[in-house]
Design a protein around this motif. Structure first.
Motif, PDB file in Angstrom:
ATOM      1  N   LEU A   1       0.836  -1.195   0.000  1.00  0.00           N
ATOM      2  CA  LEU A   1       0.000   0.000   0.000  1.00  0.00           C
ATOM      3  C   LEU A   1       0.875   1.251   0.000  1.00  0.00           C
ATOM      4  O   LEU A   1       1.646   1.472   0.926  1.00  0.00           O
ATOM      5  CB  LEU A   1      -0.886   0.020   1.260  1.00  0.00           C
ATOM      6  CG  LEU A   1      -1.697  -1.239   1.555  1.00  0.00           C
ATOM      7  CD1 LEU A   1      -2.442  -1.104   2.889  1.00  0.00           C
ATOM      8  CD2 LEU A   1      -2.681  -1.519   0.426  1.00  0.00           C
ATOM      9  N   GLY A   2       0.784   2.056  -1.039  1.00  0.00           N
ATOM     10  CA  GLY A   2       1.586   3.285  -1.095  1.00  0.00           C
ATOM     11  C   GLY A   2       3.075   3.034  -1.088  1.00  0.00           C
ATOM     12  O   GLY A   2       3.831   3.765  -0.466  1.00  0.00           O
ATOM     13  N   VAL A   3       3.477   1.962  -1.776  1.00  0.00           N
ATOM     14  CA  VAL A   3       4.891   1.578  -1.867  1.00  0.00           C
ATOM     15  C   VAL A   3       5.341   1.818  -3.303  1.00  0.00           C
ATOM     16  O   VAL A   3       4.677   1.365  -4.233  1.00  0.00           O
ATOM     17  CB  VAL A   3       5.059   0.081  -1.510  1.00  0.00           C
ATOM     18  CG1 VAL A   3       6.474  -0.401  -1.782  1.00  0.00           C
ATOM     19  CG2 VAL A   3       4.651  -0.177  -0.066  1.00  0.00           C
ATOM     20  N   SER A   4       6.479   2.505  -3.496  1.00  0.00           N
ATOM     21  CA  SER A   4       6.886   2.819  -4.870  1.00  0.00           C
ATOM     22  C   SER A   4       7.471   1.613  -5.598  1.00  0.00           C
ATOM     23  O   SER A   4       7.333   1.486  -6.799  1.00  0.00           O
ATOM     24  CB  SER A   4       7.896   3.971  -4.867  1.00  0.00           C
ATOM     25  OG  SER A   4       9.055   3.608  -4.137  1.00  0.00           O
ATOM     26  N   GLY A   5       8.153   0.731  -4.850  1.00  0.00           N
ATOM     27  CA  GLY A   5       8.741  -0.440  -5.501  1.00  0.00           C
ATOM     28  C   GLY A   5      10.185  -0.239  -5.893  1.00  0.00           C
ATOM     29  O   GLY A   5      10.620  -0.686  -6.959  1.00  0.00           O
ATOM     30  N   ALA A   6      10.961   0.416  -5.029  1.00  0.00           N
ATOM     31  CA  ALA A   6      12.398   0.591  -5.269  1.00  0.00           C
ATOM     32  C   ALA A   6      13.084  -0.771  -5.270  1.00  0.00           C
ATOM     33  O   ALA A   6      12.642  -1.690  -4.574  1.00  0.00           O
ATOM     34  CB  ALA A   6      13.001   1.472  -4.170  1.00  0.00           C
ATOM     35  N   VAL A   7      14.184  -0.887  -6.052  1.00  0.00           N
ATOM     36  CA  VAL A   7      14.862  -2.190  -6.160  1.00  0.00           C
ATOM     37  C   VAL A   7      15.253  -2.770  -4.807  1.00  0.00           C
ATOM     38  O   VAL A   7      15.173  -3.970  -4.592  1.00  0.00           O
ATOM     39  CB  VAL A   7      16.131  -2.141  -7.052  1.00  0.00           C
ATOM     40  CG1 VAL A   7      15.748  -2.154  -8.505  1.00  0.00           C
ATOM     41  CG2 VAL A   7      17.009  -0.958  -6.714  1.00  0.00           C
TER      42      VAL A   7
ATOM     43  N   VAL B   1       0.196  -7.723  -4.698  1.00  0.00           N
ATOM     44  CA  VAL B   1      -0.892  -6.773  -4.904  1.00  0.00           C
ATOM     45  C   VAL B   1      -0.339  -5.378  -4.639  1.00  0.00           C
ATOM     46  O   VAL B   1       0.369  -5.185  -3.653  1.00  0.00           O
ATOM     47  CB  VAL B   1      -2.053  -7.048  -3.914  1.00  0.00           C
ATOM     48  CG1 VAL B   1      -3.172  -6.031  -4.113  1.00  0.00           C
ATOM     49  CG2 VAL B   1      -2.560  -8.475  -4.059  1.00  0.00           C
ATOM     50  N   ALA B   2      -0.630  -4.443  -5.520  1.00  0.00           N
ATOM     51  CA  ALA B   2      -0.139  -3.082  -5.315  1.00  0.00           C
ATOM     52  C   ALA B   2      -1.272  -2.080  -5.423  1.00  0.00           C
ATOM     53  O   ALA B   2      -2.092  -2.145  -6.347  1.00  0.00           O
ATOM     54  CB  ALA B   2       0.937  -2.754  -6.347  1.00  0.00           C
TER      55      ALA B   2
ATOM     56  N   LYS C   1       5.019  -3.080 -12.029  1.00  0.00           N
ATOM     57  CA  LYS C   1       5.699  -3.996 -12.957  1.00  0.00           C
ATOM     58  C   LYS C   1       5.780  -5.408 -12.394  1.00  0.00           C
ATOM     59  O   LYS C   1       5.879  -6.378 -13.120  1.00  0.00           O
ATOM     60  CB  LYS C   1       7.114  -3.498 -13.256  1.00  0.00           C
ATOM     61  CG  LYS C   1       7.128  -2.210 -14.041  1.00  0.00           C
ATOM     62  CD  LYS C   1       8.398  -2.106 -14.896  1.00  0.00           C
ATOM     63  CE  LYS C   1       8.386  -0.860 -15.743  1.00  0.00           C
ATOM     64  NZ  LYS C   1       8.494   0.370 -14.932  1.00  0.00           N
ATOM     65  N   VAL C   2       5.791  -5.508 -11.063  1.00  0.00           N
ATOM     66  CA  VAL C   2       5.896  -6.843 -10.464  1.00  0.00           C
ATOM     67  C   VAL C   2       4.572  -7.291  -9.864  1.00  0.00           C
ATOM     68  O   VAL C   2       4.497  -8.327  -9.204  1.00  0.00           O
ATOM     69  CB  VAL C   2       6.985  -6.897  -9.363  1.00  0.00           C
ATOM     70  CG1 VAL C   2       8.355  -6.579  -9.933  1.00  0.00           C
ATOM     71  CG2 VAL C   2       6.653  -5.961  -8.205  1.00  0.00           C
ATOM     72  N   ALA C   3       3.509  -6.510 -10.105  1.00  0.00           N
ATOM     73  CA  ALA C   3       2.238  -6.816  -9.439  1.00  0.00           C
ATOM     74  C   ALA C   3       1.406  -7.825 -10.232  1.00  0.00           C
ATOM     75  O   ALA C   3       1.411  -7.823 -11.462  1.00  0.00           O
ATOM     76  CB  ALA C   3       1.442  -5.536  -9.223  1.00  0.00           C
ATOM     77  N   ASP C   4       0.723  -8.677  -9.515  1.00  0.00           N
ATOM     78  CA  ASP C   4      -0.262  -9.554 -10.142  1.00  0.00           C
ATOM     79  C   ASP C   4      -1.599  -8.837 -10.223  1.00  0.00           C
ATOM     80  O   ASP C   4      -2.304  -8.915 -11.206  1.00  0.00           O
ATOM     81  CB  ASP C   4      -0.383 -10.846  -9.337  1.00  0.00           C
ATOM     82  CG  ASP C   4       0.888 -11.653  -9.415  1.00  0.00           C
ATOM     83  OD1 ASP C   4       1.165 -12.208 -10.487  1.00  0.00           O
ATOM     84  OD2 ASP C   4       1.633 -11.694  -8.409  1.00  0.00           O
ATOM     85  N   TYR C   5      -1.934  -8.150  -9.139  1.00  0.00           N
ATOM     86  CA  TYR C   5      -3.166  -7.365  -9.112  1.00  0.00           C
ATOM     87  C   TYR C   5      -2.816  -5.956  -8.684  1.00  0.00           C
ATOM     88  O   TYR C   5      -2.160  -5.765  -7.653  1.00  0.00           O
ATOM     89  CB  TYR C   5      -4.171  -7.957  -8.122  1.00  0.00           C
ATOM     90  CG  TYR C   5      -4.490  -9.417  -8.394  1.00  0.00           C
ATOM     91  CD1 TYR C   5      -5.084  -9.783  -9.612  1.00  0.00           C
ATOM     92  CD2 TYR C   5      -4.196 -10.397  -7.460  1.00  0.00           C
ATOM     93  CE1 TYR C   5      -5.365 -11.120  -9.880  1.00  0.00           C
ATOM     94  CE2 TYR C   5      -4.478 -11.730  -7.725  1.00  0.00           C
ATOM     95  CZ  TYR C   5      -5.056 -12.091  -8.930  1.00  0.00           C
ATOM     96  OH  TYR C   5      -5.333 -13.400  -9.194  1.00  0.00           O
ATOM     97  N   GLY C   6      -3.213  -4.986  -9.482  1.00  0.00           N
ATOM     98  CA  GLY C   6      -2.882  -3.604  -9.155  1.00  0.00           C
ATOM     99  C   GLY C   6      -4.102  -2.714  -9.186  1.00  0.00           C
ATOM    100  O   GLY C   6      -4.990  -2.873 -10.025  1.00  0.00           O
TER     101      GLY C   6
END
Ligand SMILES: Cc1cc2nc3c(=O)[nH]c(=O)nc-3n(C[C@H](O)[C@H](O)[C@H](O)COP(=O)(O)OP(=O)(O)OC[C@H]3O[C@@H](n4cnc5c(N)ncnc54)[C@H](O)[C@@H]3O)c2cc1C
Lengths: 321, 253
Positions: free
Chosen positions: A267-273, A286-287, A298-303
Motif C-alpha cells: 500500500l503506497g509503496v513505490s517499488g524501489a529495487v 498486490v499493489a 511492474k511486479v504486481a499480479d493485481y494492481g
C-alpha cells in the motif's frame, strides 16, 4: 557427517532448523558421495527442550549446554562450530541464513580453511563439489555456484526448503565439551522489537505500508487495520522506518527482512529495487498506488491505481463482510 | 589510528542487469561505488571530524582497472590515499578477505569499514571473514559508531532488534543505510583528489585464489499477471480485488 547448527530462540527450536535438515538430506540424497549422519549441534544454555525438538528430526544431536553460550556472539559461535566440525570431520557445515548465521558462518569457513556458499536456496552434491543456487544482484539474478574440498560451509536462506518431518525414532543425544574464547564484544543494551502479529518470515499474507500511506496514524488505520481483518503480518518500507512510523523489525528489503508469503499487499509503496529484493519472490503481489507509473506495478499480479485513503477503507469494509 | 575503508564497484541500483552466456554481463552498465561501502567511507571521515584520533584514512579496492573510478570517488569524498589491487580475477569474499587482511596488516590499520551487504553478489561475508583472518572482533549492520581511545561503542542490528555494544580496537565494522548520509564530492575536492596517491598493487603477492566458482546465472523472471483494476470506484475495486484473491489466487479464505 553433515553438521547443522540449530537456530533457536526463547527456548524453542526455530523452523529454520527444520528447513536446514531438509537441505542436509537433499545434499546426502543427491548421490554426490557425501554421507550422513545428519547431526544437529545445539549451542546455548538450558537448551534441553531445543535438543529434544532437534532429536525428533536428526540422526544425532550434539548438545553444548554451557554458561559461555548463554548469549550468541559471532566469535563464540564460530569457535564452537569450527571445533565440533573439525573433531567430527564434518564434510558439510550447514548454518541458518539469518542475520546472525550469515555473521558467524564466514568465520567458521576461515577457521576450517573451507569455501563458503552463502544463502543457498538449493543444494546438491556432486562428488567433491557442492553446488548451490543463490540470489544475487539484489535478488534479480539466480546464480548457480559451486565449491569443492573436504569441508564446505553453507548458509541456507530461510523459507527455501520445506520443514523436515519427525523421524520414526528420535536421534541419540550427546553432550559435548568446548573450549570457548572470551567474547570481546560486550552488549550494553538491547532493544527487542516484538510484534503481537504473525512473524513476517512465517506469515502467509503480508500487508506492507509505504510512505504513500501518509503518516503513522494512517499506517495503523490502513495497514494494521487491513492486516488484522485478513489475518496478515505487517511490513514496512525503509522510508517508513526511517520516518519513525514503524519499528525496524517490520522493514522488508535489502537491509530488512526477506519474505516470501503467498500474498504480499503493498500500500503506497513505490517499488524501489532495494524493497523488491526483499519481497519480489512472493507468490502473488498486490499493489495499490495512486501513480500508475510506480515501478511496483511492474511486479504486481493485481494492481489498483488509486488513493489508499479511499481504497483501503473500502477494502477493510469489504473484507469484513 | 589508521582506518581502512573498503570500496567495491557495482552496477547502479537502477541499472538493468544483463546476462550473457550464463554470466552477468556488465558491458555498458553504469557502475558506481557500492552504496553500503560509501557509508563506510563517510563514517571514517565523520569519525575524524568528530575528534577521534584518526591518523589516516586509506581506501582499498580489489578489481579490474575500472575500479579506479570508485577509488577516485572515495578520494574526492576526503580519504587521504588509495590502494588498488588490480586484477580481472573475480574473488569470492573468503578469497578476498585474504587480501583485505594483508593490506590491513601492512598498513597497521586499527579499524576496517566494509559495507554490510554487497549490492552485486548480495554477500554479507567479507567483514566477518576479514575479522577472523586478523583475529579481530566484528560488528555487523552498524547504525551508530563512536571511537574513544581504543574503544568502539555504538549500536547495530541483530536478529530480533538491535543492540548497543562496546568492543576493543582493532575491529571490523560493517556499515549500512541509516549510519550516515554520505556527502557528495565537491568540485574542488574532485580536483584535489587527482593529486592524491592511488597506489597500484598486484594480486600475485597475496597468495589467494577464488574458492567459489560461478557455474551459471539467470535473470529472475517470474511471470506476473499484471492485472489492473480501475480504482475510480473504491467499493467496486475493493470487491473485485477480494474476489480475485479469494477465488482466482486462492490466497485468502
Ligand atoms: C543501501 C540501501 C538500502 C536500502 N534498503 C531498503 C530496504 O531494505 N527496504 C526498503 O523498503 N527500502 C530500502 N531502501 C530505500 C529504497 O531505495 C526506497 O527509498 C524506499 O523503499 C522507498 O519507500 P516507499 O516506497 O515507502 O516511499 P516512496 O518511494 O516515497 O514511495 C511512496 C509511494 O506512494 C505512492 N503514494 C503517495 N501517496 C499515495 C496515496 N495517497 N495513495 C496511494 N499511493 C500513494 C507514491 O506514488 C509512491 O509510489 C534502501 C536504499 C539504499 C540506498
Amino acid at each position: 557427517m553433515i553438521l547443522i547448527v540449530a537456530e533457536h530462540a526463547g527456548g524453542k527450536l526455530a523452523k529454520a532448523t527444520l528447513e536446514m535438515v531438509t537441505a542436509a538430506r537433499a545434499v546426502l540424497e543427491s548421490g554426490g558421495g557425501r554421507e550422513g549422519p545428519v547431526t544437529v549441534l545445539v549451542l546455548g544454555q538450558n537448551v534441553a527442550e531445543v535438543a529434544n525438538a532437534a532429536a525428533a528430526v536428526a540422526d544425532q544431536v550434539l548438545v553444548a549446554d554451557l554458561p559461555g553460550l548463554a548469549t550468541y556472539t559471532a566469535e563464540t559461535w564460530a569457535a564452537a562450530t569450527a571445533q565440533i566440525a573439525g573433531e567430527g570431520e564434518a564434510h558439510t557445515v550447514v548454518i541458518g541464513g539469518s542475520r546472525s548465521g550469515r555473521e558467524y558462518a564466514p568465520r567458521v569457513a576461515v577457521k576450517l580453511d573451507a569455501p563458503y556458499l552463502e544463502d543457498a536456496i538449493r543444494l546438491t552434491a556432486n562428488g567433491d563439489t557442492l553446488q548451490a543456487q543463490r540470489y544475487t544482484y539484489l535478488a534479480r539474478v539466480t546464480e548457480t555456484v559451486e565449491a569443492g574440498g573436504p569441508v564446505v560451509v553453507v548458509t541456507v536462506k530461510p523459507g527455501s526448503f520445506a520443514a523436515a518431518a519427525p523421524l520414526p525414532t528420535p536421534g541419540e543425544q550427546y553432550d559435548v565439551e568446548l573450549d570457548l574464547p572470551a567474547p570481546r564484544v560486550e552488549v550494553t543494551g538491547r532493544s527487542v522489537e516484538k510484534t503481537s502479529r504473525v512473524a513476517l518470515t512465517e506469515a502467509d499474507v503480508i500487508v506492507t505500508g509505504g510512505r504513500g500511506v501518509g503518516n503513522s496514524e494512517n499506517f495503523s488505520a490502513y495497514v494494521e487495520g487491513l492486516a488484522d481483518r485478513i489475518g496478515a503480518g505487517v511490513g514496512a518500507t525503509r522510508a517508513v522506518v526511517d520516518a519513525g512510523w514503524r519499528p525496524y523489525a517490520e522493514q522488508v528489503g535489502q537491509t530488512g527482512k526477506t519474505v516470501q508469503p503467498k500474498a504480499y499487499v503493498a500500500l503506497g509503496v513505490s517499488g524501489a529495487v532495494q524493497h523488491l529484493s526483499g519481497m519480489g519472490k512472493s507468490r502473488y503481489i498486490v499493489a495499490i498506488n495512486k501513480d500508475a507509473e510506480a515501478p511496483i506495478f511492474k511486479v504486481a499480479d493485481y494492481g489498483i491505481v488509486g488513493d489508499v485513503n479511499q481504497i483501503v477503507p473500502a477494502l477493510i469494509e469489504a473484507a469484513g463482510k | 589510528m589508521k582506518i581502512l575503508t573498503l570500496v567495491r564497484q557495482v552496477p547502479d541500483a537502477e541499472a538493468r542487469v544483463k546476462i550473457n552466456a550464463g554470466a552477468v554481463d556488465l558491458e555498458g552498465t553504469t557502475l558506481v561505488i557500492d552504496g553500503m561501502d560509501e557509508y563506510g567511507v563517510e563514517e571514517a571521515l565523520r569519525l575524524r571530524e568528530s575528534g577521534a584520533n584518526v591518523e589516516e584514512i586509506v581506501a582499498l579496492a580489489v578489481g579490474p582497472k575500472r575500479v579506479e573510478d570508485a577509488l577516485r570517488t572515495a578520494l574526492a569524498m576526503g580519504v587521504d590515499r588509495a590502494i588498488h589491487v588490480e586484477t580481472d580475477e573475480k574473488l569470492d569474499p573468503i578469497a578476498l578477505s585474504r587480501v583485505v587482511a594483508q593490506v590491513a596488516q601492512a598498513e597497521g590499520a586499527g579499524l576496517i569499514l566494509v559495507g554490510g551487504q554487497e549490492a552485486d553478489w548480495d554477500s554479507q561475508a567479507l567483514g566477518a571473514a576479514t575479522a577472523e583472518r586478523l583475529g579481530w572482533p566484528q560488528l555487523t549492520w552498524t547504525n551508530e559508531l563512536k571511537v574513544e581511545g581504543e574503544t568502539l561503542t555504538g549500536r547495530h542490528d541483530v536478529d530480533d532488534g538491535n543492540e548497543s555494544f562496546r568492543a576493543p580496537l582493532p575491529a571490523v565494522v560493517t556499515t549500512q543505510q541509516g549510519l550516515n548520509e554520505p556527502r557528495y564530492p565537491t568540485l574542488p575536492n574532485i580536483m584535489k583528489a587527482k593529486r592524491k596517491e592511488l597506489r597500484k598493487d598486484d594480486l600475485g603477492g597475496y597468495g589467494t585464489q577464488p574458492t567459489v566458482r560461478v557455474v551459471n546465472a539467470e535473470i529472475q523472471t517470474r511471470a506476473r499477471l499484471n492485472r489492473m483494476i480501475d480504482g475510480k470506484d473504491p467499493q467496486a475495486a475493493a470487491a473485485q480485488l477480494l474476489d480475485l484473491l479469494r477465488n482466482e489466487a486462492k490466497v485468502l479464505a
